[in-house]
Scaffold this motif. Structure first.
Motif, PDB file in Angstrom:
ATOM      1  N   GLN A  87       8.358   7.004  -5.703  1.00  0.00           N
ATOM      2  CA  GLN A  87       6.534   7.538  -6.903  1.00  0.00           C
ATOM      3  C   GLN A  87       5.537   7.988  -5.620  1.00  0.00           C
ATOM      4  O   GLN A  87       5.445   8.075  -4.756  1.00  0.00           O
ATOM      5  CB  GLN A  87       6.686   5.745  -6.556  1.00  0.00           C
ATOM      6  N   GLU A  88       4.667   8.297  -6.621  1.00  0.00           N
ATOM      7  CA  GLU A  88       4.049   8.193  -5.863  1.00  0.00           C
ATOM      8  C   GLU A  88       2.811   6.964  -6.587  1.00  0.00           C
ATOM      9  O   GLU A  88       2.790   6.491  -7.173  1.00  0.00           O
ATOM     10  CB  GLU A  88       2.951   9.648  -6.814  1.00  0.00           C
ATOM     11  N   GLY A  89       2.098   7.355  -5.582  1.00  0.00           N
ATOM     12  CA  GLY A  89       0.795   5.311  -5.221  1.00  0.00           C
ATOM     13  C   GLY A  89       1.586   4.148  -4.941  1.00  0.00           C
ATOM     14  O   GLY A  89       2.538   4.574  -4.303  1.00  0.00           O
ATOM     15  N   GLU A  90       0.427   3.287  -4.747  1.00  0.00           N
ATOM     16  CA  GLU A  90       1.128   2.057  -4.309  1.00  0.00           C
ATOM     17  C   GLU A  90       2.001   1.562  -5.190  1.00  0.00           C
ATOM     18  O   GLU A  90       1.481   1.464  -6.327  1.00  0.00           O
ATOM     19  CB  GLU A  90      -0.866   1.016  -4.512  1.00  0.00           C
ATOM     20  N   PRO A  91       3.124   0.843  -4.502  1.00  0.00           N
ATOM     21  CA  PRO A  91       4.499   0.510  -5.218  1.00  0.00           C
ATOM     22  C   PRO A  91       2.821  -1.067  -5.640  1.00  0.00           C
ATOM     23  O   PRO A  91       2.390  -1.727  -5.323  1.00  0.00           O
ATOM     24  CB  PRO A  91       5.173  -0.738  -4.443  1.00  0.00           C
ATOM     25  N   LYS A  92       3.263  -1.576  -7.418  1.00  0.00           N
ATOM     26  CA  LYS A  92       2.597  -2.633  -8.095  1.00  0.00           C
ATOM     27  C   LYS A  92       3.633  -3.434  -7.408  1.00  0.00           C
ATOM     28  O   LYS A  92       4.519  -3.529  -7.504  1.00  0.00           O
ATOM     29  CB  LYS A  92       3.039  -2.111  -8.983  1.00  0.00           C
ATOM     30  N   VAL A  93       2.469  -4.908  -7.772  1.00  0.00           N
ATOM     31  CA  VAL A  93       3.259  -6.293  -7.469  1.00  0.00           C
ATOM     32  C   VAL A  93       4.417  -6.333  -8.209  1.00  0.00           C
ATOM     33  O   VAL A  93       4.978  -7.261  -7.856  1.00  0.00           O
ATOM     34  CB  VAL A  93       2.053  -7.435  -7.225  1.00  0.00           C
ATOM     35  N   SER A  94       3.753  -6.171  -9.575  1.00  0.00           N
ATOM     36  CA  SER A  94       4.107  -6.816 -10.717  1.00  0.00           C
ATOM     37  C   SER A  94       5.570  -5.937 -10.784  1.00  0.00           C
ATOM     38  O   SER A  94       7.290  -6.106 -11.033  1.00  0.00           O
ATOM     39  CB  SER A  94       4.091  -6.379 -12.134  1.00  0.00           C
ATOM     40  N   ASP A  95       6.525  -4.677  -9.722  1.00  0.00           N
ATOM     41  CA  ASP A  95       7.045  -3.883  -9.698  1.00  0.00           C
ATOM     42  C   ASP A  95       8.303  -4.947  -8.449  1.00  0.00           C
ATOM     43  O   ASP A  95       8.915  -5.077  -8.752  1.00  0.00           O
ATOM     44  CB  ASP A  95       6.839  -2.704  -9.444  1.00  0.00           C
ATOM     45  N   MET A  96       7.788  -5.058  -8.051  1.00  0.00           N
ATOM     46  CA  MET A  96       7.641  -5.147  -6.792  1.00  0.00           C
ATOM     47  C   MET A  96       9.100  -6.975  -6.914  1.00  0.00           C
ATOM     48  O   MET A  96      10.083  -7.735  -6.673  1.00  0.00           O
ATOM     49  CB  MET A  96       7.129  -5.884  -5.458  1.00  0.00           C
ATOM     50  N   GLU A  97       7.938  -7.501  -8.194  1.00  0.00           N
ATOM     51  CA  GLU A  97       8.186  -8.584  -8.591  1.00  0.00           C
ATOM     52  C   GLU A  97       9.556  -8.787  -9.069  1.00  0.00           C
ATOM     53  O   GLU A  97      10.655  -9.780  -8.833  1.00  0.00           O
ATOM     54  CB  GLU A  97       8.009  -9.752  -9.404  1.00  0.00           C
ATOM     55  N   THR A  98       9.247  -7.891  -9.733  1.00  0.00           N
ATOM     56  CA  THR A  98      11.105  -7.365 -11.178  1.00  0.00           C
ATOM     57  C   THR A  98      12.049  -7.151  -9.978  1.00  0.00           C
ATOM     58  O   THR A  98      13.722  -7.847 -10.537  1.00  0.00           O
ATOM     59  CB  THR A  98      10.248  -6.440 -11.978  1.00  0.00           C
ATOM     60  N   LEU A  99      12.290  -6.053  -9.417  1.00  0.00           N
ATOM     61  CA  LEU A  99      13.324  -5.798  -8.858  1.00  0.00           C
ATOM     62  C   LEU A  99      14.004  -7.005  -7.313  1.00  0.00           C
ATOM     63  O   LEU A  99      15.294  -7.362  -7.991  1.00  0.00           O
ATOM     64  CB  LEU A  99      12.898  -5.151  -7.726  1.00  0.00           C
ATOM     65  N   LYS A 100      12.954  -8.020  -7.168  1.00  0.00           N
ATOM     66  CA  LYS A 100      13.326  -9.171  -6.544  1.00  0.00           C
ATOM     67  C   LYS A 100      14.205 -10.278  -7.441  1.00  0.00           C
ATOM     68  O   LYS A 100      15.101 -11.015  -7.615  1.00  0.00           O
ATOM     69  CB  LYS A 100      11.693  -9.884  -6.106  1.00  0.00           C
TER      70      LYS A 100
END
Length: 323
Positions: A37-50
């Motif tokens: 992806q482009e740009g900084e990974p979002k916290v919400s996406d990190m939480e969702t993946l986990k």
């Protein structure tokens, strides 16, 4: 009040083998996500993946290791029978300071980790047996403090040791492969001492399997016999239960490594396996969304963890043999 032994049983399976998922990656996860992806990974996406990994794969694991920064929502959706370990260290290290010094998450403690429902505290330490005494002395005092804290809370202390050599920039190259066995084995020997209060060691395998005769492609650093001897020496370096980390290698190479370790006489007690199990879900999630990631976890991810569990049944021994 649960004792350390009761809590250890909760992060292991019925046979005393620790078949744990590791998803406490923070900096490493951001770097993985950034590839797609482009740009900084979002916290919400990190939480969702986990959360996705926890929900889909903990039915097949004895426990899951998460971090308090992005992993707390994932603790709530894990399978009822899966134990929980929480990471206590800050991710990464200060690249501007010599020695890769350890640092705890400032607003967490062993008490708070236990209150969050975890059955064990995990701390990662970078350690070079050949570093200057002033640095290693500081690291050893740090681990003594955490060991004392875990003892006071009666919660198991899992110490993850990552060996390194500042003089060798490429830790995936043949030069580091030559010194790795000594670095890994001697670090284990140090932190097996009672003064550190460690209950379980989470360690690297003592060789780089890509440079073992018959495993890697191209040149090899160790013959199969030499590699087998290093596994045996590693086993003899500790009286504590110890489990292997996957270090980001492929699922197949990790499984082959466990079989090799077993044949060499290593009496390891399980694994804390991360990327080798779930890494493909990151690409699926970013490129195609949540349902695609879930589908990947239910197929590829499930196959990875099922195969790993089969290998563990054939190779690992109960941690109770080491306590």
């Amino acid at each position: 009040m649960s004792t350390k032994q009761e809590l250890l049983a909760q992060v292991s399976n019925g046979k005393g083998i620790i078949s744990a998922l590791a998803f406490d990656q923070r900096g490493a996860l951001k770097r993985m996500m950034a590839q797609f992806q482009e740009g900084e990974p979002k916290v919400s996406d990190m939480e969702t993946l986990k959360k996705l990994v926890s929900e889909e794969l903990t039915p097949y694991a004895s426990s899951i290791l998460l971090d308090p920064e992005y992993g707390l929502p994932a603790t709530q959706v894990r399978h009822a029978d899966a134990g929980l370990l929480l990471a206590y260290e800050k991710t990464g290290y200060d690249v501007n300071a010599k020695g890769r010094l350890p640092d705890c998450l400032v607003d967490w403690s062993a008490k708070r980790i236990k209150e969050a429902g975890a059955q064990a505290v995990k701390f990662l330490l970078y350690y070079d047996i050949d570093d200057e005494d002033a640095i290693n002395n500081q690291k050893e005092a740090y681990i003594e403090r955490i060991g004392s804290e875990c003892k006071a809370e009666d919660i198991p202390f899992f110490l993850e040791i990552l060996a390194y050599d500042d003089a060798i920039a490429d830790n995936k190259g043949p030069e580091y492969a030559k010194v790795k066995p000594r670095k890994v084995i001697e670090a284990m020997r140090v932190f097996s001492k009672e003064r550190f209060g460690v209950d379980v060691l989470k360690v690297e395998v003592p060789v780089d399997m890509n440079y073992v005769e018959g495993f890697g492609i191209g040149e090899f650093v160790y013959t199969r016999d030499e590699a087998a001897q290093y596994f045996k020496q590693q086993d003899e370096a500790t009286h504590l239960p110890y489990i292997y980390l996957s270090a980001g290698v492929s699922a197949k190479l990790f499984q082959d490594t466990l079989r090799f370790a077993h044949e060499a006489g290593a009496k390891f007690n399980g694994v804390l396996c991360g990327r080798a199990t779930w890494s493909g879900a990151v690409k699926a999630y970013i490129e195609k969304g949540e349902s695609a990631a879930r589908e990947w976890l239910r197929t590829e991810g499930h196959a990875n963890i099922s195969e790993l569990n089969k290998v563990l049944e054939e190779t690992a021994v109960s941690y109770q043999e080491n306590v």
